[in-house]
Scaffold this active site. Sequence first.
Site, short mmCIF file in Angstrom:
data_model
loop_
_atom_site.label_atom_id
_atom_site.label_comp_id
_atom_site.label_asym_id
_atom_site.label_seq_id
_atom_site.Cartn_x
_atom_site.Cartn_y
_atom_site.Cartn_z
N LYS A 148 29.02 -10.42 -5.39
CA LYS A 148 30.48 -10.46 -5.30
C LYS A 148 31.07 -10.17 -6.67
O LYS A 148 30.61 -10.69 -7.69
CB LYS A 148 30.95 -11.83 -4.82
CG LYS A 148 32.46 -11.96 -4.65
CD LYS A 148 32.94 -11.22 -3.42
CE LYS A 148 34.45 -11.14 -3.37
NZ LYS A 148 35.02 -10.19 -4.36
N LYS A 155 36.17 -16.40 -4.07
CA LYS A 155 35.97 -16.16 -2.64
C LYS A 155 34.57 -16.56 -2.18
O LYS A 155 34.32 -16.70 -0.98
CB LYS A 155 36.27 -14.71 -2.30
CG LYS A 155 37.73 -14.32 -2.55
CD LYS A 155 37.99 -12.88 -2.14
CE LYS A 155 39.48 -12.52 -2.31
NZ LYS A 155 39.84 -12.23 -3.70
N SER A 175 37.05 -7.89 -0.65
CA SER A 175 37.66 -8.89 -1.54
C SER A 175 39.13 -9.11 -1.21
O SER A 175 39.99 -9.25 -2.10
CB SER A 175 37.52 -8.46 -3.01
OG SER A 175 37.67 -9.56 -3.88
N SER A 188 38.12 -13.16 -8.34
CA SER A 188 37.72 -13.14 -6.93
C SER A 188 36.35 -13.74 -6.67
O SER A 188 35.93 -13.82 -5.50
CB SER A 188 37.78 -11.71 -6.39
OG SER A 188 39.11 -11.33 -6.13
#
Length: 399
Positions: free
Chosen positions: A238, A79, A136, A76
């Site tokens: 993140k 992203k 997420s 992820s």
Amino acid sequence: MTRNPASGVLLLLSLLTSVAIAGPVPAPAPAPVSPVGAAPMPAPVELAAKAWILIDAYTGTVLAEHNADERLPPASLTKLVTDYLIAGEMAAGKFTKDTLVPISVNAWRMGGSKMYVREGTEVPVGDLLRGIIVQSGNDASVAMAEYIAGTEDAFAQLMNQRAQQLGMTNSHFVNATGWPAEGHLTTARDLSILFRATIHDYPENYRLYSEKYFEYNGIKQPNRNLLLWRDSTVDGGKTGHTEEAGYCLVVSAVRENMRLVGVVMGTGSVEARARETQKLLAYGFRFYETARMYKAGEVLQADAPVWFGKDDKVNLTVAEDVYLTLPRGAQKDLKATVLVDDAIEAPLSPARPVGRLQVEQSGKVVLTVPLVPDRKVAEAGWFARLWDHLVLFLTSLFS
């Protein structure tokens, strides 16, 4: 100061009697970083991870790295690219946070981490952004990809184009989410470049990375970045996880006016990625420091001669604040020098470099920054320009 041909006569006479060769000019002393001696440097930090990198967000200086150019699945962390593209589209005025985005079957059916949007509804961009960054959400990522590019495949092409523009030369993206796919790879270095760009280019959007919770559709989810709870200096980051990628984390933290960006990929657990990333940050803040050496607009050389201009002198400066990252205490060995072009010729503008500021540490060049005029200088009239040509010609003969 207005160009005066009479002053040119005096200059010409002086050139005929003696010619001085201009050399480098010492710049004003750099701003002090720390009054203490250099701290002992330990061996490079070691982490229980596949790859990592630590950089200074202001200067881009790499403070620690391991396998930073190994291509790995980002999960992820993908992203971050999706969000960067969304922020760019918003900055270009193509939509706002209030723009409603339709939710397709493809978005609604996405597995993994979700924001829990519903098929057939319309969701504001602002909510989808939080769904992508805080929760997420794979569903939110696909919804925005389809809204911007029509299909997720087309959006992936935009991701790759933007990655190349940013200098992420070892990255290739197949989707907007990080869902496992053949050839979907990036590196710790490329992710550090991306997150640094996010902080610098879209500071308003970056603030979303510090939010600890987001609630949508009656479901409140926490940010998976544990360092938001454990370290008050961490203001964004993140997470990412798949079986293939392991547990990954990108973070940024600020202490004493120094901002670091850390990337850790391929740890063994949620706890491990937080713990190892904290080690990385601690190493950087303990053994390095970043200082603003010169302010934008600060005069580094006064009254530099100008040829063919309405003004015959101009001050030289730097267009942006000048930062330098060094081991703590190493600034005592710094030497700054102003190097000016042989002949500064009008017209001039603050956007046109006319030399450079060069900083050395123990005889090694560690920083080079363009020097620019502090104001515009228009061309002089034809007679003054003709006179300057004559003076320059004679100067070249005698030198």
